[in-house]
Write a protein that holds these residues in place. Sequence first.
Motif, PDB file in Angstrom:
ATOM      1  N   MET A  34       0.826  -1.204   0.000  1.00  0.00           N
ATOM      2  CA  MET A  34       0.000   0.000   0.000  1.00  0.00           C
ATOM      3  C   MET A  34       0.862   1.257   0.000  1.00  0.00           C
ATOM      4  N   VAL A  35       1.970   1.227   0.689  1.00  0.00           N
ATOM      5  CA  VAL A  35       2.895   2.366   0.700  1.00  0.00           C
ATOM      6  C   VAL A  35       3.355   2.666  -0.728  1.00  0.00           C
ATOM      7  N   ILE A  36       3.767   1.625  -1.434  1.00  0.00           N
ATOM      8  CA  ILE A  36       4.237   1.775  -2.816  1.00  0.00           C
ATOM      9  C   ILE A  36       3.135   2.347  -3.695  1.00  0.00           C
ATOM     10  N   ALA A  37       1.924   1.804  -3.564  1.00  0.00           N
ATOM     11  CA  ALA A  37       0.807   2.222  -4.419  1.00  0.00           C
ATOM     12  C   ALA A  37       0.496   3.706  -4.253  1.00  0.00           C
ATOM     13  N   VAL A  38       0.452   4.167  -2.997  1.00  0.00           N
ATOM     14  CA  VAL A  38       0.111   5.575  -2.746  1.00  0.00           C
ATOM     15  C   VAL A  38       1.237   6.496  -3.201  1.00  0.00           C
ATOM     16  N   SER A  39       2.472   6.113  -2.904  1.00  0.00           N
ATOM     17  CA  SER A  39       3.602   6.952  -3.320  1.00  0.00           C
ATOM     18  C   SER A  39       3.712   7.017  -4.840  1.00  0.00           C
ATOM     19  N   GLU A  40       3.531   5.891  -5.502  1.00  0.00           N
ATOM     20  CA  GLU A  40       3.613   5.870  -6.968  1.00  0.00           C
ATOM     21  C   GLU A  40       2.497   6.691  -7.605  1.00  0.00           C
ATOM     22  N   GLY A  43       0.990  10.520  -3.982  1.00  0.00           N
ATOM     23  CA  GLY A  43       0.802  10.889  -2.584  1.00  0.00           C
ATOM     24  C   GLY A  43       2.015  10.498  -1.750  1.00  0.00           C
ATOM     25  N   LEU A  44       1.845  10.508  -0.437  1.00  0.00           N
ATOM     26  CA  LEU A  44       2.920  10.081   0.458  1.00  0.00           C
ATOM     27  C   LEU A  44       2.504   8.783   1.138  1.00  0.00           C
ATOM     28  N   GLY A  45       3.159   7.691   0.754  1.00  0.00           N
ATOM     29  CA  GLY A  45       2.913   6.410   1.419  1.00  0.00           C
ATOM     30  C   GLY A  45       3.588   6.382   2.769  1.00  0.00           C
ATOM     31  N   SER A  46       2.893   5.842   3.769  1.00  0.00           N
ATOM     32  CA  SER A  46       3.416   5.828   5.143  1.00  0.00           C
ATOM     33  C   SER A  46       3.486   4.399   5.663  1.00  0.00           C
ATOM     34  N   LEU A  47       4.683   3.990   6.099  1.00  0.00           N
ATOM     35  CA  LEU A  47       4.859   2.648   6.659  1.00  0.00           C
ATOM     36  C   LEU A  47       4.790   2.717   8.180  1.00  0.00           C
ATOM     37  N   PRO A  48       3.780   2.087   8.799  1.00  0.00           N
ATOM     38  CA  PRO A  48       3.690   2.069  10.258  1.00  0.00           C
ATOM     39  C   PRO A  48       4.672   1.048  10.827  1.00  0.00           C
ATOM     40  N   CYS A  49       5.516   1.489  11.752  1.00  0.00           N
ATOM     41  CA  CYS A  49       6.594   0.636  12.254  1.00  0.00           C
ATOM     42  C   CYS A  49       6.373   0.120  13.671  1.00  0.00           C
ATOM     43  N   ALA A  50       5.296   0.556  14.335  1.00  0.00           N
ATOM     44  CA  ALA A  50       5.117   0.257  15.757  1.00  0.00           C
ATOM     45  C   ALA A  50       4.974  -1.234  16.054  1.00  0.00           C
ATOM     46  N   LEU A  51       4.437  -2.005  15.106  1.00  0.00           N
ATOM     47  CA  LEU A  51       4.235  -3.438  15.335  1.00  0.00           C
ATOM     48  C   LEU A  51       5.336  -4.292  14.707  1.00  0.00           C
ATOM     49  N   LEU A  52       6.324  -3.646  14.100  1.00  0.00           N
ATOM     50  CA  LEU A  52       7.358  -4.373  13.367  1.00  0.00           C
ATOM     51  C   LEU A  52       8.702  -4.344  14.097  1.00  0.00           C
ATOM     52  N   THR A  53       9.455  -5.415  13.958  1.00  0.00           N
ATOM     53  CA  THR A  53      10.824  -5.436  14.455  1.00  0.00           C
ATOM     54  C   THR A  53      11.709  -4.684  13.457  1.00  0.00           C
ATOM     55  N   ALA A  54      12.937  -4.384  13.867  1.00  0.00           N
ATOM     56  CA  ALA A  54      13.868  -3.690  12.969  1.00  0.00           C
ATOM     57  C   ALA A  54      14.091  -4.500  11.694  1.00  0.00           C
ATOM     58  N   ASP A  55      14.212  -5.823  11.822  1.00  0.00           N
ATOM     59  CA  ASP A  55      14.416  -6.670  10.639  1.00  0.00           C
ATOM     60  C   ASP A  55      13.201  -6.641   9.724  1.00  0.00           C
ATOM     61  N   GLN A  56      12.001  -6.649  10.316  1.00  0.00           N
ATOM     62  CA  GLN A  56      10.790  -6.591   9.499  1.00  0.00           C
ATOM     63  C   GLN A  56      10.689  -5.254   8.762  1.00  0.00           C
ATOM     64  N   ILE A  57      11.065  -4.177   9.444  1.00  0.00           N
ATOM     65  CA  ILE A  57      11.045  -2.857   8.797  1.00  0.00           C
ATOM     66  C   ILE A  57      12.029  -2.842   7.630  1.00  0.00           C
ATOM     67  N   ARG A  58      13.218  -3.406   7.834  1.00  0.00           N
ATOM     68  CA  ARG A  58      14.213  -3.462   6.756  1.00  0.00           C
ATOM     69  C   ARG A  58      13.677  -4.251   5.561  1.00  0.00           C
ATOM     70  N   ASN A  59      12.994  -5.352   5.841  1.00  0.00           N
ATOM     71  CA  ASN A  59      12.434  -6.159   4.754  1.00  0.00           C
ATOM     72  C   ASN A  59      11.386  -5.364   3.969  1.00  0.00           C
ATOM     73  N   GLU A  60      10.537  -4.652   4.700  1.00  0.00           N
ATOM     74  CA  GLU A  60       9.510  -3.840   4.046  1.00  0.00           C
ATOM     75  C   GLU A  60      10.155  -2.719   3.222  1.00  0.00           C
ATOM     76  N   LEU A  61      11.169  -2.077   3.792  1.00  0.00           N
ATOM     77  CA  LEU A  61      11.849  -0.986   3.086  1.00  0.00           C
ATOM     78  C   LEU A  61      12.592  -1.494   1.848  1.00  0.00           C
ATOM     79  N   THR A  62      13.159  -2.688   1.937  1.00  0.00           N
ATOM     80  CA  THR A  62      13.824  -3.283   0.773  1.00  0.00           C
ATOM     81  C   THR A  62      12.825  -3.451  -0.367  1.00  0.00           C
ATOM     82  N   THR A  63      11.648  -3.974  -0.045  1.00  0.00           N
ATOM     83  CA  THR A  63      10.596  -4.148  -1.050  1.00  0.00           C
ATOM     84  C   THR A  63      10.160  -2.803  -1.620  1.00  0.00           C
ATOM     85  N   ILE A  64       9.962  -1.831  -0.723  1.00  0.00           N
ATOM     86  CA  ILE A  64       9.527  -0.494  -1.161  1.00  0.00           C
ATOM     87  C   ILE A  64      10.539   0.115  -2.118  1.00  0.00           C
ATOM     88  N   ARG A  65      11.805   0.081  -1.741  1.00  0.00           N
ATOM     89  CA  ARG A  65      12.835   0.742  -2.560  1.00  0.00           C
ATOM     90  C   ARG A  65      13.126  -0.015  -3.864  1.00  0.00           C
TER      91      ARG A  65
END
Length: 360
Positions: A34-40, A43-65
Amino acid sequence: MAMKSWPDNRIQTLFGIELPIILAPMAGPVLSDMVIAVSEAGGLGSLPCALLTADQIRNELTTIRQRTARPINLNFFCHRPPAPNKTREEQWRKRLETYYVEFGIDPLAPVPTSNRTPFDESMCDLVAEWKPEVVSFHFGLPTRELIDRVKATGTKIMSSATTVDEARWLEDEGCDVIIAQGAEAGGHRGMFLSDSVATQVGTIALVPQVVDAVKVPVIAAGGIGDARGIVAAFVLGASAVQLGTIYMFSPEAKLSVPHREALKKAKDNSTAITNVFTGRPARSIVNRLVQEVGPMSDSAPAFPLAGGALTPLRAKTEPQGSGDFMSLWSGQAARFGRELPAGELTRILAQETLARLSAL
Protein backbone atom coordinates in the motif's frame (compact mmCIF):
# COMPACT_ATOMS: atom_id res chain seq x y z
CA MET A 1 -2.42 17.51 -11.64
CA ALA A 2 0.31 20.09 -11.32
CA MET A 3 1.25 21.51 -7.95
CA LYS A 4 0.03 24.98 -8.90
CA SER A 5 -3.50 23.59 -9.26
CA TRP A 6 -3.72 23.23 -5.50
CA PRO A 7 -4.54 26.15 -3.14
CA ASP A 8 -1.46 25.42 -1.01
CA ASN A 9 1.56 23.45 -2.22
CA ARG A 10 3.83 23.78 0.83
CA ILE A 11 3.55 20.08 1.71
CA GLN A 12 4.26 18.96 -1.86
CA THR A 13 7.34 21.20 -1.96
CA LEU A 14 8.55 20.16 1.49
CA PHE A 15 8.12 16.40 0.96
CA GLY A 16 8.77 16.29 -2.79
CA ILE A 17 5.38 14.76 -3.60
CA GLU A 18 2.91 15.50 -6.36
CA LEU A 19 -0.38 15.31 -4.43
CA PRO A 20 -1.21 16.66 -0.94
CA ILE A 21 -2.60 13.28 0.13
CA ILE A 22 -0.90 11.33 2.91
CA LEU A 23 -1.68 7.70 3.65
CA ALA A 24 -2.35 7.36 7.38
CA PRO A 25 0.19 4.93 8.90
CA MET A 26 -2.25 2.29 10.15
CA ALA A 27 -0.33 -0.38 12.08
CA GLY A 28 -1.58 -3.76 10.92
CA PRO A 29 -3.52 -2.89 7.75
CA VAL A 30 -0.64 -1.11 5.97
CA LEU A 31 2.50 -2.78 4.67
CA SER A 32 4.83 -2.16 1.73
CA ASP A 33 2.35 -2.79 -1.11
CA MET A 34 0.00 0.00 0.00
CA VAL A 35 2.89 2.37 0.70
CA ILE A 36 4.24 1.77 -2.82
CA ALA A 37 0.81 2.22 -4.42
CA VAL A 38 0.11 5.57 -2.75
CA SER A 39 3.60 6.95 -3.32
CA GLU A 40 3.61 5.87 -6.97
CA ALA A 41 0.24 7.60 -7.42
CA GLY A 42 1.82 10.85 -6.24
CA GLY A 43 0.80 10.89 -2.58
CA LEU A 44 2.92 10.08 0.46
CA GLY A 45 2.91 6.41 1.42
CA SER A 46 3.42 5.83 5.14
CA LEU A 47 4.86 2.65 6.66
CA PRO A 48 3.69 2.07 10.26
CA CYS A 49 6.59 0.64 12.25
CA ALA A 50 5.12 0.26 15.76
CA LEU A 51 4.23 -3.44 15.33
CA LEU A 52 7.36 -4.37 13.37
CA THR A 53 10.82 -5.44 14.45
CA ALA A 54 13.87 -3.69 12.97
CA ASP A 55 14.42 -6.67 10.64
CA GLN A 56 10.79 -6.59 9.50
CA ILE A 57 11.05 -2.86 8.80
CA ARG A 58 14.21 -3.46 6.76
CA ASN A 59 12.43 -6.16 4.75
CA GLU A 60 9.51 -3.84 4.05
CA LEU A 61 11.85 -0.99 3.09
CA THR A 62 13.82 -3.28 0.77
CA THR A 63 10.60 -4.15 -1.05
CA ILE A 64 9.53 -0.49 -1.16
CA ARG A 65 12.83 0.74 -2.56
CA GLN A 66 12.86 -2.01 -5.19
CA ARG A 67 9.54 -0.75 -6.52
CA THR A 68 9.53 3.01 -5.99
CA ALA A 69 12.05 5.82 -5.59
CA ARG A 70 9.31 8.26 -4.56
CA PRO A 71 9.15 9.83 -1.09
CA ILE A 72 7.88 7.75 1.83
CA ASN A 73 7.10 8.29 5.51
CA LEU A 74 8.14 6.00 8.36
CA ASN A 75 5.84 6.25 11.38
CA PHE A 76 6.78 5.43 14.97
CA PHE A 77 5.06 5.47 18.34
CA CYS A 78 6.96 7.36 21.03
CA HIS A 79 5.09 6.40 24.19
CA ARG A 80 6.87 5.56 27.41
CA PRO A 81 6.67 1.85 28.21
CA PRO A 82 4.41 1.46 31.28
CA ALA A 83 5.59 0.28 34.67
CA PRO A 84 4.06 -3.10 35.57
CA ASN A 85 0.93 -2.79 37.71
CA LYS A 86 0.02 -6.23 39.00
CA THR A 87 -3.14 -5.06 40.77
CA ARG A 88 -4.56 -3.46 37.64
CA GLU A 89 -3.61 -6.42 35.50
CA GLU A 90 -5.39 -8.75 37.92
CA GLN A 91 -8.47 -6.49 37.86
CA TRP A 92 -8.46 -6.66 34.07
CA ARG A 93 -8.22 -10.45 34.09
CA LYS A 94 -11.08 -10.58 36.57
CA ARG A 95 -13.19 -8.28 34.37
CA LEU A 96 -12.64 -10.61 31.40
CA GLU A 97 -13.02 -13.87 33.35
CA THR A 98 -16.63 -14.52 32.33
CA TYR A 99 -15.60 -14.41 28.67
CA TYR A 100 -12.74 -16.84 29.31
CA VAL A 101 -15.19 -19.26 30.92
CA GLU A 102 -17.72 -18.78 28.09
CA PHE A 103 -15.16 -19.79 25.47
CA GLY A 104 -13.47 -22.54 27.48
CA ILE A 105 -10.22 -20.69 28.17
CA ASP A 106 -8.32 -21.24 31.42
CA PRO A 107 -8.68 -17.95 33.36
CA LEU A 108 -5.36 -18.65 35.11
CA ALA A 109 -3.34 -19.28 31.94
CA PRO A 110 -0.39 -16.91 31.38
CA VAL A 111 -1.32 -13.75 29.48
CA PRO A 112 0.52 -13.17 26.19
CA THR A 113 2.57 -9.99 26.01
CA SER A 114 1.08 -7.14 24.01
CA ASN A 115 3.90 -5.07 22.63
CA ARG A 116 4.26 -1.77 20.81
CA THR A 117 7.88 -0.70 20.36
CA PRO A 118 8.53 2.99 21.02
CA PHE A 119 11.10 4.87 18.94
CA ASP A 120 14.58 4.26 20.35
CA GLU A 121 18.26 4.25 19.40
CA SER A 122 17.94 1.11 17.26
CA MET A 123 15.03 2.59 15.31
CA CYS A 124 16.99 5.83 14.96
CA ASP A 125 19.87 3.81 13.51
CA LEU A 126 17.43 2.42 10.97
CA VAL A 127 16.28 5.93 9.99
CA ALA A 128 19.91 7.01 9.58
CA GLU A 129 20.55 3.95 7.41
CA TRP A 130 17.55 4.35 5.07
CA LYS A 131 17.04 8.13 5.18
CA PRO A 132 13.30 8.25 4.47
CA GLU A 133 12.05 11.61 3.24
CA VAL A 134 9.64 11.90 6.17
CA VAL A 135 9.43 10.45 9.69
CA SER A 136 6.22 10.86 11.67
CA PHE A 137 5.51 10.24 15.34
CA HIS A 138 2.41 9.46 17.36
CA PHE A 139 1.96 10.34 21.06
CA GLY A 140 4.26 13.36 21.02
CA LEU A 141 7.95 13.15 20.18
CA PRO A 142 10.94 11.09 21.32
CA THR A 143 13.87 12.65 23.20
CA ARG A 144 15.63 15.74 21.88
CA GLU A 145 18.77 13.66 21.20
CA LEU A 146 16.83 11.27 18.97
CA ILE A 147 15.04 14.13 17.19
CA ASP A 148 18.39 15.82 16.50
CA ARG A 149 19.75 12.58 15.04
CA VAL A 150 16.72 12.21 12.76
CA LYS A 151 17.00 15.84 11.61
CA ALA A 152 20.69 15.37 10.86
CA THR A 153 19.74 12.85 8.13
CA GLY A 154 17.78 15.54 6.28
CA THR A 155 14.48 13.83 7.05
CA LYS A 156 11.40 16.01 7.64
CA ILE A 157 9.56 15.41 10.92
CA MET A 158 5.86 15.53 11.66
CA SER A 159 3.66 14.47 14.55
CA SER A 160 -0.01 14.42 15.53
CA ALA A 161 -1.68 17.10 17.64
CA THR A 162 -5.19 16.76 19.04
CA THR A 163 -5.25 20.25 20.59
CA VAL A 164 -3.75 23.67 19.88
CA ASP A 165 -1.50 23.29 22.95
CA GLU A 166 -0.08 20.06 21.52
CA ALA A 167 0.45 21.71 18.13
CA ARG A 168 2.38 24.61 19.67
CA TRP A 169 4.47 22.18 21.73
CA LEU A 170 5.34 20.13 18.64
CA GLU A 171 6.35 23.23 16.69
CA ASP A 172 8.52 24.45 19.58
CA GLU A 173 10.22 21.04 19.68
CA GLY A 174 11.19 21.22 16.01
CA CYS A 175 8.40 19.60 13.98
CA ASP A 176 8.40 20.61 10.31
CA VAL A 177 4.71 19.77 9.92
CA ILE A 178 1.77 19.31 12.31
CA ILE A 179 -0.96 16.71 11.73
CA ALA A 180 -4.16 18.13 13.26
CA GLN A 181 -5.99 14.94 14.26
CA GLY A 182 -9.67 15.60 14.80
CA ALA A 183 -11.77 13.47 17.13
CA GLU A 184 -13.43 11.81 14.12
CA ALA A 185 -10.23 9.94 13.23
CA GLY A 186 -10.02 6.17 13.52
CA GLY A 187 -7.42 4.32 15.55
CA HIS A 188 -5.35 5.71 18.40
CA ARG A 189 -5.70 9.31 19.47
CA GLY A 190 -2.35 11.10 19.19
CA MET A 191 -3.01 12.91 22.49
CA PHE A 192 -0.02 13.36 24.77
CA LEU A 193 -0.45 16.54 26.88
CA SER A 194 -3.87 15.44 28.11
CA ASP A 195 -5.63 12.16 28.79
CA SER A 196 -9.15 13.62 28.66
CA VAL A 197 -11.19 11.95 25.94
CA ALA A 198 -14.18 14.12 26.82
CA THR A 199 -12.46 17.30 25.59
CA GLN A 200 -11.19 16.00 22.23
CA VAL A 201 -11.80 18.48 19.40
CA GLY A 202 -13.43 17.78 16.03
CA THR A 203 -11.55 18.33 12.77
CA ILE A 204 -13.57 21.32 11.56
CA ALA A 205 -12.89 23.22 14.80
CA LEU A 206 -9.33 21.99 15.35
CA VAL A 207 -7.71 22.60 11.95
CA PRO A 208 -8.21 26.38 11.62
CA GLN A 209 -7.24 26.97 15.25
CA VAL A 210 -4.02 24.99 14.76
CA VAL A 211 -3.34 26.82 11.47
CA ASP A 212 -3.69 30.14 13.31
CA ALA A 213 -1.45 28.98 16.17
CA VAL A 214 1.61 27.66 14.27
CA LYS A 215 3.79 28.79 11.38
CA VAL A 216 4.55 25.34 9.96
CA PRO A 217 2.20 23.66 7.44
CA VAL A 218 -0.75 21.71 8.86
CA ILE A 219 -2.19 18.40 7.65
CA ALA A 220 -5.86 17.77 8.38
CA ALA A 221 -6.85 14.30 9.60
CA GLY A 222 -10.05 12.79 10.91
CA GLY A 223 -13.37 12.08 9.22
CA ILE A 224 -12.18 13.02 5.72
CA GLY A 225 -13.44 10.45 3.24
CA ASP A 226 -14.08 12.14 -0.10
CA ALA A 227 -13.32 15.20 -2.23
CA ARG A 228 -15.75 17.36 -0.27
CA GLY A 229 -13.79 16.73 2.92
CA ILE A 230 -10.48 17.44 1.22
CA VAL A 231 -11.78 20.72 -0.20
CA ALA A 232 -13.08 21.65 3.26
CA ALA A 233 -9.65 20.94 4.76
CA PHE A 234 -8.02 23.39 2.34
CA VAL A 235 -10.68 26.02 3.04
CA LEU A 236 -9.93 25.61 6.76
CA GLY A 237 -6.26 26.36 6.09
CA ALA A 238 -4.71 22.89 5.85
CA SER A 239 -1.92 22.29 3.34
CA ALA A 240 -2.72 18.58 2.90
CA VAL A 241 -4.89 15.76 4.22
CA GLN A 242 -4.12 12.45 5.89
CA LEU A 243 -6.58 9.67 5.09
CA GLY A 244 -6.85 6.29 6.77
CA THR A 245 -10.24 4.58 7.00
CA ILE A 246 -11.08 4.86 3.30
CA TYR A 247 -7.81 3.11 2.40
CA MET A 248 -8.85 0.11 4.49
CA PHE A 249 -11.37 -0.75 1.78
CA SER A 250 -8.55 -1.29 -0.73
CA PRO A 251 -7.38 -4.81 -1.61
CA GLU A 252 -3.90 -3.97 -0.28
CA ALA A 253 -5.23 -3.51 3.28
CA LYS A 254 -4.23 -6.37 5.58
CA LEU A 255 -7.53 -6.82 7.39
CA SER A 256 -9.24 -9.75 9.06
CA VAL A 257 -12.57 -10.83 7.57
CA PRO A 258 -14.57 -9.55 10.60
CA HIS A 259 -12.88 -6.14 10.40
CA ARG A 260 -13.52 -5.77 6.67
CA GLU A 261 -17.16 -6.82 7.07
CA ALA A 262 -17.66 -4.41 9.99
CA LEU A 263 -16.27 -1.53 7.90
CA LYS A 264 -18.70 -2.29 5.08
CA LYS A 265 -21.64 -2.05 7.50
CA ALA A 266 -20.38 0.93 9.52
CA LYS A 267 -22.57 4.00 9.85
CA ASP A 268 -21.71 7.50 11.04
CA ASN A 269 -22.53 6.54 14.65
CA SER A 270 -21.03 3.04 14.65
CA THR A 271 -17.78 3.98 16.38
CA ALA A 272 -16.65 5.05 19.84
CA ILE A 273 -13.41 6.19 21.44
CA THR A 274 -12.40 3.31 23.70
CA ASN A 275 -9.41 2.09 25.71
CA VAL A 276 -10.43 -1.56 26.08
CA PHE A 277 -8.23 -2.91 23.28
CA THR A 278 -4.84 -1.43 24.17
CA GLY A 279 -5.26 0.70 27.30
CA ARG A 280 -5.11 3.93 25.30
CA PRO A 281 -8.02 5.88 23.75
CA ALA A 282 -8.66 4.86 20.15
CA ARG A 283 -11.66 4.99 17.82
CA SER A 284 -13.12 1.59 16.94
CA ILE A 285 -16.36 0.22 15.59
CA VAL A 286 -18.47 -0.72 18.61
CA ASN A 287 -18.53 -4.48 19.21
CA ARG A 288 -19.46 -6.71 22.15
CA LEU A 289 -16.36 -5.89 24.20
CA VAL A 290 -16.81 -2.12 23.80
CA GLN A 291 -20.50 -2.38 24.66
CA GLU A 292 -20.09 -4.55 27.73
CA VAL A 293 -16.72 -3.46 29.17
CA GLY A 294 -16.19 0.05 27.79
CA PRO A 295 -16.00 2.26 26.03
CA MET A 296 -13.60 3.63 28.67
CA SER A 297 -12.69 1.17 31.41
CA ASP A 298 -10.74 2.04 34.56
CA SER A 299 -9.70 -1.62 34.76
CA ALA A 300 -7.81 -1.63 31.47
CA PRO A 301 -4.03 -1.74 32.06
CA ALA A 302 -1.88 1.06 30.64
CA PHE A 303 -0.99 1.08 26.94
CA PRO A 304 -0.16 -1.31 25.39
CA LEU A 305 -0.72 -3.95 28.07
CA ALA A 306 -4.51 -4.27 27.87
CA GLY A 307 -4.31 -6.18 24.61
CA GLY A 308 -2.50 -9.22 26.02
CA ALA A 309 -5.46 -10.64 27.93
CA LEU A 310 -7.66 -10.28 24.84
CA THR A 311 -5.40 -12.43 22.66
CA PRO A 312 -6.86 -15.81 23.73
CA LEU A 313 -10.40 -14.48 23.26
CA ARG A 314 -9.62 -13.22 19.79
CA ALA A 315 -7.92 -16.52 18.90
CA LYS A 316 -11.11 -18.40 19.86
CA THR A 317 -13.64 -16.11 18.20
CA GLU A 318 -12.03 -14.67 15.07
CA PRO A 319 -11.83 -18.04 13.24
CA GLN A 320 -15.60 -18.26 13.72
CA GLY A 321 -15.98 -14.94 11.88
CA SER A 322 -16.57 -12.94 15.06
CA GLY A 323 -15.13 -9.48 15.68
CA ASP A 324 -16.47 -9.36 19.25
CA PHE A 325 -13.06 -9.15 20.96
CA MET A 326 -10.83 -7.50 18.38
CA SER A 327 -10.11 -3.85 17.67
CA LEU A 328 -12.12 -2.71 14.66
CA TRP A 329 -10.36 0.61 14.04
CA SER A 330 -12.40 3.05 11.98
CA GLY A 331 -13.04 6.75 11.69
CA GLN A 332 -16.50 8.26 11.48
CA ALA A 333 -16.55 8.47 7.68
CA ALA A 334 -16.36 4.78 6.76
CA ARG A 335 -19.49 5.17 4.64
CA PHE A 336 -17.34 6.94 2.03
CA GLY A 337 -15.23 3.81 1.53
CA ARG A 338 -14.73 2.57 -2.04
CA GLU A 339 -13.27 -0.81 -2.88
CA LEU A 340 -10.54 0.49 -5.16
CA PRO A 341 -6.80 -0.23 -5.32
CA ALA A 342 -4.94 2.27 -3.14
CA GLY A 343 -3.14 3.96 -6.04
CA GLU A 344 -6.31 4.35 -8.08
CA LEU A 345 -8.15 5.72 -5.05
CA THR A 346 -5.40 8.31 -4.52
CA ARG A 347 -5.56 9.52 -8.11
CA ILE A 348 -9.37 9.62 -8.20
CA LEU A 349 -9.57 11.59 -4.95
CA ALA A 350 -7.09 14.11 -6.34
CA GLN A 351 -9.00 14.46 -9.61
CA GLU A 352 -12.36 14.84 -7.85
CA THR A 353 -10.91 17.41 -5.44
CA LEU A 354 -9.33 19.51 -8.17
CA ALA A 355 -12.62 19.47 -10.08
CA ARG A 356 -14.46 20.75 -7.03
CA LEU A 357 -11.79 23.37 -6.31
CA SER A 358 -11.95 24.68 -9.88
CA ALA A 359 -15.71 25.07 -9.54
CA LEU A 360 -15.43 27.28 -6.44
